[in-house]
Write an enzyme that holds these catalytic residues in place. Structure first.
Site, short mmCIF file in Angstrom:
data_model
loop_
_atom_site.label_atom_id
_atom_site.label_comp_id
_atom_site.label_asym_id
_atom_site.label_seq_id
_atom_site.Cartn_x
_atom_site.Cartn_y
_atom_site.Cartn_z
N GLY A 241 -30.09 35.33 -5.37
CA GLY A 241 -30.97 34.71 -4.39
C GLY A 241 -31.51 35.74 -3.41
O GLY A 241 -31.59 36.94 -3.72
N SER A 242 -31.84 35.29 -2.23
CA SER A 242 -32.49 36.15 -1.24
C SER A 242 -31.50 37.12 -0.62
O SER A 242 -30.30 36.87 -0.57
CB SER A 242 -33.13 35.30 -0.14
OG SER A 242 -32.13 34.70 0.66
N GLY A 246 -27.78 36.39 0.76
CA GLY A 246 -26.74 37.23 0.18
C GLY A 246 -25.91 37.94 1.24
O GLY A 246 -24.69 38.10 1.09
N GLU A 263 -26.97 39.64 -6.65
CA GLU A 263 -28.26 39.95 -7.27
C GLU A 263 -29.34 39.41 -6.33
O GLU A 263 -29.69 38.23 -6.37
CB GLU A 263 -28.37 39.31 -8.66
CG GLU A 263 -27.31 39.76 -9.65
CD GLU A 263 -27.46 41.19 -10.11
OE1 GLU A 263 -28.46 41.84 -9.73
OE2 GLU A 263 -26.58 41.67 -10.84
#
Length: 507
Positions: A241-242, A246, A263
């Protein structure tokens, strides 16, 4: 029966669906979630979301399943994943169509995403016989020292909307062969894809008598997501995600000494040098920039072109953009589908306004298309180094094009952003290619020569550096994140020598 209904029925999806599974379907009190078709803006189906109490049920089932799964030989766990791959093969067409229906990526990409799941299962089956440790030489006579890898525990998988099924498989296939049950929290934008996969998993789990290894929980991040992140019984959280989200997850999980695979954002660049094969570069740039309507973490966002070919490549690129067919992603002739929702369109329009404010020149595209759904024009922007908006990741098909004089200038620009996921160079010069791949070259987790930034194969470890999070999934030795390492020493002598020559003699 219309196509959407046929897709849903073939995958076991009803008009209203329970939002959690843990050895049985569970309906929580987290409110109703409506899945919307981004092509039309119309509802597809509804989900009764899980709440905190539902999550606790799911967690307990996963913990109990772990006690059994960890003692199953890894090759036997591999047979479970082999069967999952076979089930995915049988349902590839319909599941791929559901990905296109609910997320909006074109059909070939939807089918390709399911193929990626199948490939991941094949990889994991082989891996189940290769979870190997090392034997090291002991300094003490008649001692054997070695390491081994044990299952870690339930793994939390939080996935984004842009790869609604494939990213789950990167984690789940490896986690299960490593002996770890999984708890999946999918994006609330694509819940039906997760439910369809769960139905497939259920048949496999029931066949092998391993209910509880594949678990699902659909709910809000504030309630269900935070419970998963904070759960002390889940030693590993894999989050896609963003960067902003994160960072919060990494802090929360680190606070309980858990592990994360992150990620996060990408702001990927392609460098095109004057000696490049422009036909090859053009094809790669086009898919990398507009594939998945610019909604891949590996999407090409910055094109860095050496001065001698800048005008020629830009002219050809604009011509290629004009030939793109935008429309229903389920139509085989479509190149570009819709953005995922209204918020994504709004983000793109806001970015375009900032581009104008910062002196960028929109040379193609830049509009929302009229009619139903969330369709936009892929956009090309002449950019300059001072543009802050180009240092951010806008999840939309906006391509910033820069002109540079030298390879060194191009590498510096490639590395100038906070993200570090994917990068590529197009050149026929061996020295230039090797410099790009060297320690003084690209600072990204992925560096390619004469191919684009997106479409990574599962055999290599996937992930990036800097604000991309540093995580690695899929191939190579990424499996080690899902296991715990144990160093063992066996003394088969009658003596008790200490390491480093330490003496401790007692009469």
């Amino acid at each position: 029966m219309n196509e959407a209904r046929q897709i849903l029925e073939s995958l076991g999806i009803s008009e209203v669906n329970p939002g959690a599974y843990a050895a049985g379907w569970l309906s929580g009190k987290g409110g109703e979630l409506v899945s919307v078709n981004p092509t039309t803006g119309e509802p597809i189906a509804r989900v009764q979301q899980a709440d905190a109490a539902t999550y606790e049920q799911v967690s307990r089932v996963a913990q109990e399943a772990f006690l059994k799964l960890r003692m199953m030989p890894a090759p036997k766990r591999g047979e479970i994943i082999r069967a999952l791959g076979d089930e995915l093969r049988a349902h590839k067409e319909q599941l791929g169509r559901l990905v296109s229906l609910e997320m909006g990526k074109i059909l070939s990409e939807g089918l390709g995403e399911v193929q990626e799941m199948i490939d991941m299962c094949d990889f994991a089956v082989g891996l189940s016989r290769q979870l190997y440790g090392l034997t090291m030489a002991s300094e003490r006579p008649r001692h054997r020292m070695f390491e081994q890898w044990h299952p870690l525990g339930p793994v939390g998988i939080i996935t984004a909307f842009n790869f609604p099924v494939a990213v789950w498989s990167w984690n789940a296939a490896i986690a299960v062969v490593c002996g770890d049950p999984v708890i999946w929290k999918p994006s609330s934008k694509v819940p039906l894809c997760a439910i369809a996969v769960q139905h497939i998993c259920n048949r496999v789990a029931q066949r092998f008598g391993v209910e509880g290894i594949f678990n699902l929980v659909i709910g809000t991040g504030r309630e269900v997501g935070q419970k998963l992140v904070d759960d002390p019984h889940v030693p590993l959280i894999s989050f896609t995600g963003s960067t902003a989200q994160g960072r919060k997850i990494a802090t929360s999980v680190a606070g309980r000494f858990g592990r994360t695979i992150l990620e996060l954002g990408g702001n990927n660049a392609v460098i095109v040098l004057e000696d490049a094969d422009l036909d090859l570069a053009l094809r790669a740039i086009l898919f990398a920039a507009v594939g998945t309507t610019g909604q891949r973490c590996t999407t090409l966002r910055r094109l860095i072109v050496q001065k001698g070919v800048y005008d020629r490549l830009l002219e050809r690129l604009i011509k290629a953009y004009k030939s793109l067919r935008i429309g229903n992603p389920l139509e085989p002739s479509t190149h570009v589908g819709p953005l995922v929702d209204e918020a994504a369109v709004a983000d793109m329009m806001a970015a375009l306004e900032k581009i104008k404010e910062e002196g960028g020149e929109i040379v193609y595209g830049g509009h929302r298309l009229s009619g139903p759904g969330y369709f936009v024009e892929p956009t090309i922007v002449k950019a300059h180094k001072g543009m802050q908006i180009a240092c951010e990741e806008t999840f939309a098909p906006i391509l910033y094009v820069y002109q540079v004089d030298t390879l060194e200038e191009a590498i510096e620009l490639n590395n100038s952003v906070r993200q570090g996921l994917s990068s590529a160079i197009f050149t026929n010069n061996l020295r230039a290619a090797e410099k790009f791949l060297s320690p003084e070259g690209s600072d990204c987790g992925i560096a390619n020569v004469n191919i684009g930034t997106s479409g990574a194969e599962i055999g290599g470890a996937f992930g990036g550096e800097k604000e991309t999070g540093g995580g690695r999934e899929a191939g190579s030795d990424a499996w080690k994140a899902y296991m715990r390492r144990q160093t063992c020493t066996i003394n088969y002598s009658t003596e008790l020598p200490l390491a480093q020559g330490v003496r401790f003699d007692v009469e």
